[in-house]
Write a protein that holds these residues in place. Structure first.
Motif, PDB file in Angstrom:
ATOM      1  N   GLY A   1     -23.385  21.596 -24.457  1.00  0.00           N
ATOM      2  CA  GLY A   1     -21.942  21.515 -24.203  1.00  0.00           C
ATOM      3  C   GLY A   1     -21.751  20.502 -23.092  1.00  0.00           C
ATOM      4  O   GLY A   1     -22.275  19.379 -23.158  1.00  0.00           O
ATOM      5  N   SER A   2     -21.035  20.913 -22.056  1.00  0.00           N
ATOM      6  CA  SER A   2     -20.725  19.986 -20.953  1.00  0.00           C
ATOM      7  C   SER A   2     -22.006  19.565 -20.221  1.00  0.00           C
ATOM      8  O   SER A   2     -22.434  18.406 -20.286  1.00  0.00           O
ATOM      9  CB  SER A   2     -19.789  20.669 -19.950  1.00  0.00           C
ATOM     10  N   MET A   3     -22.609  20.512 -19.524  1.00  0.00           N
ATOM     11  CA  MET A   3     -23.751  20.175 -18.661  1.00  0.00           C
ATOM     12  C   MET A   3     -24.964  19.751 -19.490  1.00  0.00           C
ATOM     13  O   MET A   3     -25.720  18.859 -19.104  1.00  0.00           O
ATOM     14  CB  MET A   3     -24.129  21.370 -17.773  1.00  0.00           C
TER      15      MET A   3
ATOM     16  N   LEU B   1     -30.548  21.750 -28.090  1.00  0.00           N
ATOM     17  CA  LEU B   1     -30.232  22.757 -29.119  1.00  0.00           C
ATOM     18  C   LEU B   1     -28.841  23.323 -28.864  1.00  0.00           C
ATOM     19  O   LEU B   1     -28.559  23.832 -27.765  1.00  0.00           O
ATOM     20  CB  LEU B   1     -31.254  23.892 -29.063  1.00  0.00           C
ATOM     21  N   GLU B   2     -27.982  23.231 -29.872  1.00  0.00           N
ATOM     22  CA  GLU B   2     -26.603  23.721 -29.729  1.00  0.00           C
ATOM     23  C   GLU B   2     -26.285  24.686 -30.875  1.00  0.00           C
ATOM     24  O   GLU B   2     -26.496  24.352 -32.038  1.00  0.00           O
ATOM     25  CB  GLU B   2     -25.633  22.524 -29.723  1.00  0.00           C
ATOM     26  N   GLN B   3     -25.744  25.834 -30.531  1.00  0.00           N
ATOM     27  CA  GLN B   3     -25.496  26.859 -31.555  1.00  0.00           C
ATOM     28  C   GLN B   3     -24.306  26.534 -32.471  1.00  0.00           C
ATOM     29  O   GLN B   3     -24.229  27.023 -33.594  1.00  0.00           O
ATOM     30  CB  GLN B   3     -25.265  28.223 -30.902  1.00  0.00           C
TER      31      GLN B   3
ATOM     32  N   THR C   1      -7.429  29.587 -26.237  1.00  0.00           N
ATOM     33  CA  THR C   1      -8.224  30.244 -25.191  1.00  0.00           C
ATOM     34  C   THR C   1      -9.466  29.405 -24.897  1.00  0.00           C
ATOM     35  O   THR C   1      -9.955  28.681 -25.756  1.00  0.00           O
ATOM     36  CB  THR C   1      -8.727  31.636 -25.622  1.00  0.00           C
ATOM     37  N   CYS C   2      -9.950  29.548 -23.680  1.00  0.00           N
ATOM     38  CA  CYS C   2     -11.147  28.831 -23.226  1.00  0.00           C
ATOM     39  C   CYS C   2     -11.835  29.783 -22.259  1.00  0.00           C
ATOM     40  O   CYS C   2     -11.182  30.686 -21.715  1.00  0.00           O
ATOM     41  CB  CYS C   2     -10.671  27.566 -22.523  1.00  0.00           C
ATOM     42  N   LEU C   3     -13.135  29.637 -22.053  1.00  0.00           N
ATOM     43  CA  LEU C   3     -13.867  30.609 -21.230  1.00  0.00           C
ATOM     44  C   LEU C   3     -14.303  30.032 -19.890  1.00  0.00           C
ATOM     45  O   LEU C   3     -14.807  28.912 -19.832  1.00  0.00           O
ATOM     46  CB  LEU C   3     -15.102  31.100 -21.993  1.00  0.00           C
TER      47      LEU C   3
HETATM   48  C1  FAD Z   1      -9.135  26.290 -19.690  1.00  0.00           C
HETATM   49  C2  FAD Z   1     -10.146  25.596 -18.836  1.00  0.00           C
HETATM   50  C3  FAD Z   1      -9.715  24.595 -17.981  1.00  0.00           C
HETATM   51  C4  FAD Z   1     -10.606  23.951 -17.141  1.00  0.00           C
HETATM   52  N1  FAD Z   1     -10.162  22.941 -16.319  1.00  0.00           N
HETATM   53  C5  FAD Z   1     -11.022  22.253 -15.553  1.00  0.00           C
HETATM   54  C6  FAD Z   1     -10.597  21.139 -14.795  1.00  0.00           C
HETATM   55  O1  FAD Z   1      -9.419  20.767 -14.825  1.00  0.00           O
HETATM   56  N2  FAD Z   1     -11.514  20.462 -14.053  1.00  0.00           N
HETATM   57  C7  FAD Z   1     -12.823  20.820 -14.025  1.00  0.00           C
HETATM   58  O2  FAD Z   1     -13.605  20.182 -13.325  1.00  0.00           O
HETATM   59  N3  FAD Z   1     -13.280  21.880 -14.757  1.00  0.00           N
HETATM   60  C8  FAD Z   1     -12.417  22.592 -15.507  1.00  0.00           C
HETATM   61  N4  FAD Z   1     -12.859  23.637 -16.280  1.00  0.00           N
HETATM   62  C9  FAD Z   1     -14.239  24.087 -16.169  1.00  0.00           C
HETATM   63  C10 FAD Z   1     -15.215  23.302 -16.998  1.00  0.00           C
HETATM   64  O3  FAD Z   1     -14.669  22.965 -18.258  1.00  0.00           O
HETATM   65  C11 FAD Z   1     -16.473  24.146 -17.141  1.00  0.00           C
HETATM   66  O4  FAD Z   1     -16.944  24.436 -15.823  1.00  0.00           O
HETATM   67  C12 FAD Z   1     -17.570  23.433 -17.899  1.00  0.00           C
HETATM   68  O5  FAD Z   1     -17.111  23.024 -19.167  1.00  0.00           O
HETATM   69  C13 FAD Z   1     -18.764  24.382 -18.047  1.00  0.00           C
HETATM   70  O6  FAD Z   1     -19.777  23.712 -18.764  1.00  0.00           O
HETATM   71  P1  FAD Z   1     -21.038  24.488 -19.377  1.00  0.00           P
HETATM   72  O7  FAD Z   1     -21.959  23.427 -19.839  1.00  0.00           O
HETATM   73  O8  FAD Z   1     -21.504  25.476 -18.380  1.00  0.00           O
HETATM   74  O9  FAD Z   1     -20.443  25.316 -20.619  1.00  0.00           O
HETATM   75  P2  FAD Z   1     -20.136  24.801 -22.114  1.00  0.00           P
HETATM   76  O10 FAD Z   1     -19.474  23.472 -22.083  1.00  0.00           O
HETATM   77  O11 FAD Z   1     -19.430  25.894 -22.819  1.00  0.00           O
HETATM   78  O12 FAD Z   1     -21.570  24.594 -22.730  1.00  0.00           O
HETATM   79  C14 FAD Z   1     -22.480  25.636 -22.984  1.00  0.00           C
HETATM   80  C15 FAD Z   1     -23.073  25.387 -24.347  1.00  0.00           C
HETATM   81  O13 FAD Z   1     -24.221  26.189 -24.565  1.00  0.00           O
HETATM   82  C16 FAD Z   1     -24.221  26.557 -25.929  1.00  0.00           C
HETATM   83  N5  FAD Z   1     -25.084  27.732 -26.109  1.00  0.00           N
HETATM   84  C17 FAD Z   1     -24.982  28.913 -25.458  1.00  0.00           C
HETATM   85  N6  FAD Z   1     -25.909  29.779 -25.883  1.00  0.00           N
HETATM   86  C18 FAD Z   1     -26.625  29.140 -26.839  1.00  0.00           C
HETATM   87  C19 FAD Z   1     -27.714  29.525 -27.672  1.00  0.00           C
HETATM   88  N7  FAD Z   1     -28.249  30.771 -27.626  1.00  0.00           N
HETATM   89  N8  FAD Z   1     -28.231  28.612 -28.525  1.00  0.00           N
HETATM   90  C20 FAD Z   1     -27.698  27.352 -28.596  1.00  0.00           C
HETATM   91  N9  FAD Z   1     -26.644  26.952 -27.856  1.00  0.00           N
HETATM   92  C21 FAD Z   1     -26.116  27.826 -26.977  1.00  0.00           C
HETATM   93  C22 FAD Z   1     -22.756  26.850 -26.196  1.00  0.00           C
HETATM   94  O14 FAD Z   1     -22.436  26.910 -27.560  1.00  0.00           O
HETATM   95  C23 FAD Z   1     -22.078  25.716 -25.456  1.00  0.00           C
HETATM   96  O15 FAD Z   1     -21.864  24.588 -26.274  1.00  0.00           O
HETATM   97  C24 FAD Z   1     -11.971  24.306 -17.142  1.00  0.00           C
HETATM   98  C25 FAD Z   1     -12.419  25.312 -18.030  1.00  0.00           C
HETATM   99  C26 FAD Z   1     -11.520  25.945 -18.859  1.00  0.00           C
HETATM  100  C27 FAD Z   1     -12.009  27.025 -19.783  1.00  0.00           C
END
Ligand code: FAD
Length: 418
Positions: free
Chosen positions: A48-50, A68-70, A352-354
């Motif tokens: 995803g993002s990170m 790997l992405e689900q 919705t978003c998490l």
């Molecule tokens: C409504 C909303 C508004 C926001 N606004 C801001 C903002 O204005 N500015 C800002 O800086 N931040 C903002 N954020 C926060 C920011 O978007 C998040 O902090 C960031 O996207 C988190 O990234 P992540 O990689 O942790 O999660 P994600 O981007 O969700 O990535 C995690 C990935 O791991 C995958 N995954 C999980 N488990 C498995 C598995 N078992 N097998 C394979 N794949 C798997 C998931 O499918 C997903 O794609 C906002 C968030 C939301 C929800």
């Protein structure tokens, strides 16, 4: 670990010239064309993002990477959907983040230079809040400590510049001119494109079921195969607690409602006329963006706003109630009618978003205890992580490949929770 000595040839389509939907289609073809192997230097769990930025950084440094992405890349079920994420430097969450933000801004520029595609939009950001608001106090102290331009506008100056807002007379009106937004889906696609260009293998619709470390290597089992690597990076977002059970009790997943509305006067809220903004109202933080053209940014169309904190429900990431509640919509309409009165005619879309919240709302980036330096993770981005994606990818690659990073992440360590 051995550096790779090959680069996969891409089809040579310039990302800069593509609309959002063309870019999406182009990258899906690239993902499908990557050739699977069973052994890698590093596996990234969750693209995803990170995870996307981590795959890019690792591949660019010449290592064999598997992401790997689900679900699909990108998708709407985690934390990164919705067109826009605010980026700002005079950090209200704490000045310790500012050096990381300086690096994040540089890394976003590098991504733009490498792809010829814009991801950062400098719209300026208005911060509004009561005279004693603690968040605005830290914005000001971060700005002074790191010499980040922030202007304190008078009510009259603000009214002239942005008549769209109707604010209590005593509110502070701070403007950070170099702030703006990053476009998340496009950024993730571009990081993945660059990762593939540098040899990474990316597999979508492939869910990690379990991982273990034995005999000095990591084994990852998915619904479609088994892979081995020297190192594992876990960037599973809201699913982090499922992939690292020891973390589960430290993370709270919340369901955040976001709205795109039709304003009474559309042109007054378009990109170029309206800034990004954050408004602190009696401990409730709201934020929003200008209206963005769908061709470049993807949908939905409309004036976007959301409630950051508090008020969101906790949820299991696999059982999210995505039906909108009247109360979600009512909170946002009430806010608009009070503070941006021309901003609301009717609601166009709600989604919705998490958020993945840590106990202190600061990120958690560290090695996983008990696995030496073979397993790295990043989670707990607590609704403010996206602007850091470009630097978190660098940090996680440093940790996985070098055993340390020179970037100042000491305050984000996991030991602070015992
Ligand atoms: C409504 C909303 C508004 C926001 N606004 C801001 C903002 O204005 N500015 C800002 O800086 N931040 C903002 N954020 C926060 C920011 O978007 C998040 O902090 C960031 O996207 C988190 O990234 P992540 O990689 O942790 O999660 P994600 O981007 O969700 O990535 C995690 C990935 O791991 C995958 N995954 C999980 N488990 C498995 C598995 N078992 N097998 C394979 N794949 C798997 C998931 O499918 C997903 O794609 C906002 C968030 C939301 C929800």
């Amino acid at each position: 670990m051995k550096r790779r000595d090959f680069i996969i040839k891409t089809t040579g389509v310039a990302a800069a010239t593509l609309s959002y939907s063309q870019l999406y289609g182009h990258i899906q073809k690239q993902i499908e064309s990557t050739a699977n192997q069973s052994n890698y230097d590093v596996i990234v769990l969750g693209v995803g993002s990170m995870g996307s930025a981590t795959c890019y950084q690792l591949a660019k440094r010449g290592f064999r990477v598997l992401g790997l992405e689900q679900f699909d890349i990108p998708h709407e079920l985690g934390s990164h959907a919705g067109q826009s994420r605010i980026i700002r430097k005079a950090y209200g969450e704490g000045s310790d983040y500012v050096p990381l933000l300086e690096r994040a801004y540089q890394n976003w520029k590098t991504l733009e230079a490498e792809t010829g595609s814009q991801v950062y939009y400098k719209t300026g950001l208005m911060y509004f809040g009561a005279p004693d608001d603690p968040f605005l106090k830290t914005v000001k102290s971060s700005s002074v400590k790191y010499k980040i331009p922030v202007d304190n506008l008078t009510a009259a100056e603000c009214d002239r510049k942005f008549p769209q807002f109707k604010l209590p007379q005593n509110f502070q009106r701070l403007e950070e001119p170099d702030a703006g937004f990053i476009t998340p889906e496009r950024s993730i696609l571009l990081f993945v494109e660059q990762a593939i260009k540098n040899g990474a293998v990316i597999r979508t619709k492939e869910k990690v079921i379990e991982w273990k470390r034995e005999n000095g290597s990591v084994t990852v089992v998915t619904n479609r195969g088994t892979y081995k690597a020297s190192k594992l990076v876990i960037t599973a977002g809201p699913w982090a607690g499922k992939m690292i059970p020891a973390l589960a009790s430290k993370l709270t997943i919340t369901r955040q409602a976001v709205a795109w509305v039709k304003p009474k006067k559309w042109d007054n809220f378009a990109l170029g006329k309206f800034p990004c903004w954050i408004l602190e109202n009696k401990d409730h933080d709201f934020y929003g963006f200008p209206i963005l053209p769908v061709g470049t940014f993807g949908g939905p169309l409309g004036l976007k706003l959301a409630l950051h904190y508090p008020g969101a429900e906790t949820t299991d990431p696999d059982k999210v109630n995505r039906d909108m509640k009247d109360s979600d919509e009512k909170t946002l309409i009430k806010f608009l009618n009070e503070f941006i009165p021309d901003g609301y005619e009717n609601t166009l879309v709600m989604k919705t978003c998490l958020y993945t919240n840590s106990p202190d709302n600061d990120f958690i980036i560290d090695y996983l205890a008990g696995f030496d330096k073979d397993v790295v993770f990043a989670t707990g981005f607590s609704g403010h992580g996206f602007k850091f994606v470009s630097v978190v990818g660098e940090i996680l690659s440093d940790l996985a490949l070098n055993g340390s990073t020179s970037l100042p992440i000491g305050f984000l360590n996991a030991k602070r929770f015992g």
